[in-house]
Design an enzyme around this catalytic site. Structure first.
Site, mmCIF file in Angstrom:
data_model
loop_
_atom_site.group_PDB
_atom_site.id
_atom_site.type_symbol
_atom_site.label_atom_id
_atom_site.label_comp_id
_atom_site.label_asym_id
_atom_site.label_seq_id
_atom_site.Cartn_x
_atom_site.Cartn_y
_atom_site.Cartn_z
ATOM 1 N N LYS A 1 8.847 -4.177 12.318
ATOM 2 C CA LYS A 1 8.512 -5.603 12.176
ATOM 3 C C LYS A 1 9.682 -6.451 12.668
ATOM 4 O O LYS A 1 9.870 -6.601 13.873
ATOM 5 C CB LYS A 1 8.162 -5.909 10.718
ATOM 6 C CG LYS A 1 6.783 -5.408 10.287
ATOM 7 C CD LYS A 1 6.749 -3.949 9.968
ATOM 8 C CE LYS A 1 5.493 -3.541 9.243
ATOM 9 N NZ LYS A 1 5.467 -2.098 8.969
ATOM 10 N N THR B 1 0.809 -1.227 0.000
ATOM 11 C CA THR B 1 0.000 0.000 0.000
ATOM 12 C C THR B 1 0.849 1.288 0.000
ATOM 13 O O THR B 1 0.783 2.083 -0.938
ATOM 14 C CB THR B 1 -0.929 -0.016 1.223
ATOM 15 O OG1 THR B 1 -0.146 -0.245 2.396
ATOM 16 C CG2 THR B 1 -1.973 -1.120 1.112
ATOM 17 N N ARG C 1 -7.351 -7.218 3.913
ATOM 18 C CA ARG C 1 -6.345 -7.082 2.865
ATOM 19 C C ARG C 1 -6.992 -7.577 1.582
ATOM 20 O O ARG C 1 -6.764 -8.673 1.117
ATOM 21 C CB ARG C 1 -5.066 -7.881 3.165
ATOM 22 C CG ARG C 1 -4.277 -7.398 4.365
ATOM 23 C CD ARG C 1 -3.284 -6.269 4.103
ATOM 24 N NE ARG C 1 -3.819 -4.940 4.150
ATOM 25 C CZ ARG C 1 -3.086 -3.845 4.413
ATOM 26 N NH1 ARG C 1 -1.813 -3.948 4.708
ATOM 27 N NH2 ARG C 1 -3.621 -2.635 4.378
#
Ligand code: F0G
Length: 461
Positions: free
Chosen positions: A262, A129, A386
């Site tokens: 992450k 995105t 998603r």
């Protein structure tokens, strides 16, 4: 062997600090999700029981990282924590130069602005995105060059993140190498279900792009998880360490954008890493305009220290085995009760296949958005859409993209939830699955211009 066939994955840590969770009633959750416009991004975290919205910035830091926070050098310029981070990025990822940024999209912004000219094309192994939006804002057009298997939730290909070399070659033929500043290669591929790319494939991509003078910019956000899949699925890497695999993988690229939130086990942070001195000089100049001085890039010294330390912990073999072991555990549970999920199970999340889960809801009634809301209503577990909402609209035609994959992501923060939380999650998915025929779709009643999934609002049909 005893009765229990094999040793389980177990967390290679024990718990020192706990954060209480709130359990709400079904009535409270119904009210909360209505008020949130059926968008899990708009829920208050207080009203969430198990938060599987994202693995981004939601990780638990170690005692070693917290101790590092106390050693933050908050000097405006030349913080010692910057030098520690720079040293570790060089040691583990191999890149020569480091530009810190507040998070991944800060790095995407800078590299897109620097390398993309209006009218350029940027191939990639599926869109992400924020990455695609920055490419478009810089005047580029994203072109998907991932293998077809990636768009098929049931294909068991072990490396569904691979680049399709023929697709890449035909793009080069069609638009010419001069119009392709770089290929954006993600490891692992988030939107495909956390699917890895193989070492063999990145080597081939390097060989092809080298012939055409096209750079490779790696999205290294989950490259450690990718390294684990290479170790367990690519025979020649079985005996190599995660650290060795990671470094070799990065060596085939010219630079990387990184969301440290992450793999790197922190709550905030990112960077742009580069090998080319000229591009680095420009990036280092640009970061001052958008993020902060080139030795902090929008981060506090303590955040850089936590990231430098997280970087070392991320490549520990027992850490990554338990990290992905947990996801596989949930995946096996869901498969055993017949719930449709993306296979093979990826690195950071379980992806429910909303098209097969709710086949009676057409894509324009947002089946994945619907399913995420239903899961919240059932148990207070928060997941993320998603699918068509995340995919957004074509910048040429203004129409919705209709992605093949219409998924709900159950994303596991690192070192946060226990096996019992995993069990509760599977039980809730099962409960929703049993009542799936009664579920109706949604209509969108508010749509923001950029990255609409974050703030869009819906009502029940
Ligand atoms: N690249 C990938 C593959 C990502 O997953 C993300 C963020 C980014 C770049 C952007 O990084 O958030 O630090 O600016 N993904 C989060 C997610 C938001 O939930 O998957 P960021």
């Amino acid at each position: 062997m005893g009765k229990l066939e094999r040793r389980s994955w177990a967390e290679p840590f024990k718990i020192k600090v706990v954060e209480p969770l709130k359990i709400t009633t079904r009535e409270e959750r119904l009210k909360a999700i209505r008020e949130a416009g059926y968008n899990t991004f708009l829920l208050k975290s207080e009203d969430v029981y198990i938060d599987l919205l994202t693995d981004s910035g939601t990780n638990a830091m170690s005692d070693n990282q917290w101790a590092g926070m106390m050693l933050g050098d908050e000097a405006y310029a030349g913080s010692k924590n910057f030098y520690h981070l720079e040293e570790n990025v060089h040691k583990y990822y191999g890149y020569k130069y480091l530009v810190p940024t507040h998070q991944g999209r800060g790095a995407e912004h800078i590299i897109s602005k620097l390398l993309i000219k209006p009218g350029d094309f940027v191939p990639g192994n599926m869109y992400f995105t924020t990455t695609r939006l920055h490419q478009e804002l810089a005047g580029g057009t994203f072109v998907d060059v991932i293998i077809d298997e990636a768009h098929d939730s049931q294909s068991l290909h072990p490396f569904k993140g691979n680049v399709d070399l023929q697709k890449l070659e035909s793009l080069i033929k069609k638009v010419g190498e001069k119009k392709i500043p770089y290929i954006a290669v993600a490891a692992t591929v988030n939107m495909a279900g956390g699917q890895p790319i193989s070492m063999e494939n990145i080597r081939q991509v390097r060989a092809l792009t080298a012939k055409h003078n096209i750079k490779i910019i790696l999205d290294a956000t989950r490259a450690v998880e990718n390294a684990y899949f290479i170790k367990t699925r690519e025979k020649e890497y079985e005996k190599k360490s995660i650290a060795e695999i990671l470094k070799e993988f990065c060596s085939y690229s010219d630079g990387a954008t990184m969301s440290g939130k992450k793999d790197l086990l922190v709550n905030i942070g990112g960077f742009l890493a580069l090998n080319d001195n000229d591009v680095f000089e420009e990036a280092r100049n640009m970061v001052v305009v958008y993020e902060g001085l080139h030795t902090y890039g929008g981060l506090a010294g303590r955040d850089m220290e936590a990231m430098a330390r997280g970087l070392e912990e991320a490549v520990h073999e027992d850490h990554i085995r338990a990290r992905i072991g947990q996801i596989e555990y949930v995946g096996e549970k869901l498969l055993s009760i017949g719930v449709p999920i993306v296979q093979p199970v990826g690195g950071h999340a379980i992806f429910l296949d909303a098209k097969r889960f709710l086949p009676h809801i057409p894509q324009i009634q947002f089946p994945a958005q619907t399913l995420a809301a239903e899961l919240y209503i059932d148990s207070g577990i928060r997941a993320m859409e998603r699918g068509i909402v995340s995919a957004g609209r074509s910048k040429e035609t203004g129409d919705h993209y209709y992605p093949k994959l219409e998924l709900v992501r159950l994303t596991f923060p690192r070192r946060v939830y226990t096996q019992a939380h995993c069990d509760v999650t599977a039980e809730s998915v099962e409960a929703v699955y049993e009542l799936r025929n009664k579920i109706t779709g949604l209509k969108m009643v508010y749509e923001p211009k950029y990255l609409r999934f974050f703030q869009a609002r819906f009502e029940k049909m």
